[in-house]
Scaffold this motif. Sequence first.
Motif, PDB file in Angstrom:
ATOM      1  N   MET A   1       0.796  -1.234   0.000  1.00 14.00           N
ATOM      2  CA  MET A   1       0.000   0.000   0.000  1.00 14.00           C
ATOM      3  C   MET A   1       0.826   1.281   0.000  1.00 14.00           C
ATOM      4  O   MET A   1       0.407   2.308  -0.544  1.00 14.00           O
TER       5      MET A   1
ATOM      6  N   LYS B   1      -8.797  -0.967   4.379  1.00 11.71           N
ATOM      7  CA  LYS B   1      -7.517  -1.520   4.837  1.00 11.71           C
ATOM      8  C   LYS B   1      -7.755  -2.564   5.921  1.00 11.71           C
ATOM      9  O   LYS B   1      -7.195  -3.664   5.889  1.00 11.71           O
TER      10      LYS B   1
ATOM     11  N   VAL C   1      -6.395   1.679  11.910  1.00 12.27           N
ATOM     12  CA  VAL C   1      -6.535   0.349  11.320  1.00 12.27           C
ATOM     13  C   VAL C   1      -6.361  -0.714  12.398  1.00 12.27           C
ATOM     14  O   VAL C   1      -7.151  -1.661  12.497  1.00 12.27           O
TER      15      VAL C   1
ATOM     16  N   VAL D   1      -8.970  -3.463  -3.098  1.00 11.06           N
ATOM     17  CA  VAL D   1      -8.047  -2.574  -2.397  1.00 11.06           C
ATOM     18  C   VAL D   1      -7.120  -1.864  -3.386  1.00 11.06           C
ATOM     19  O   VAL D   1      -6.785  -0.702  -3.215  1.00 11.06           O
TER      20      VAL D   1
END
Length: 283
Positions: free
Chosen positions: A11, A23, A58, A279
């Motif tokens: 990422m 995420k 996250v 993603v």
Amino acid sequence: MKYIECPRDAMQGLSEFIPTHLKAQYINTLLEVGFDTIDFGSFVSPKAIPQLRDTAEVLNQLKLDNTQSKLLAIIANKRGAEQAVQFNEISYLGFPLSASETFQKRNTNKSIEEAFKLVEEVQHLCQKHNKTLVTYISMGFGNPYGDPYDAETIEKFTQTLVDLDVKIISLADTIGVSNPSNIGFLYQTLIPRFPEVEFGAHLHSTPQTITEKLRAAYEAGCRRFDGALRGFGGCPMAEDDLVGNLATEVVLDFFAKNFESIPVNQQKFKEAYALSGQVFPMH
């Protein structure tokens, strides 16, 4: 054999921000696959890596009750390390040391000498907070900057890290310059000399050379490998072109057919592979 899945690396170089909930959803799926470790985020300057500015948020959304996988977070300075060690959920702190003076400055804004001092400080923090330090020797197989490089330098780096009681050292091919012969030579040299160290391979590669590099590292004794689904990723602090990670699906298939299988939940792996398409929709 240990496999470290690296969504953080996949990422970090992307300019379009991936929503925090997505995420977390992706990493939660990866946590169910059965990988040894998930390199999930980093505590670094948001200006340096804006994509990972939400690592703490996250982490707060991760479901860790039903996973054997451990979490690894990258840090680049003492402040980041002080943040990371406060989270009980994190087992490993990863620090990118570099065999290239140019890249050390580009990546962490420090000289190699300053970086070693930081490793010592971070190691003390890790020991105090029951964490394990993973030190990456980036540009471990050469560099594109014209900085001096030889195997003896990597041996000296390793000895210094061993003197600091670092137990896990991962040789990182940050830009894909390694070839099977120098991969094999380095591991064949280091592994017998430093039997107390768990050596890893964080290789970046074009798709055409993945299996040759894996074979060379494995046959030389390496049993710890990093990669990312679909081969996404690359270091935004290195060259302008991102050279991707080893593609996890290729790694799993190669080892299953040639050496030993890395145990994973196949259904969860398929789910994670499918979700990775959401993603990383543009890549």
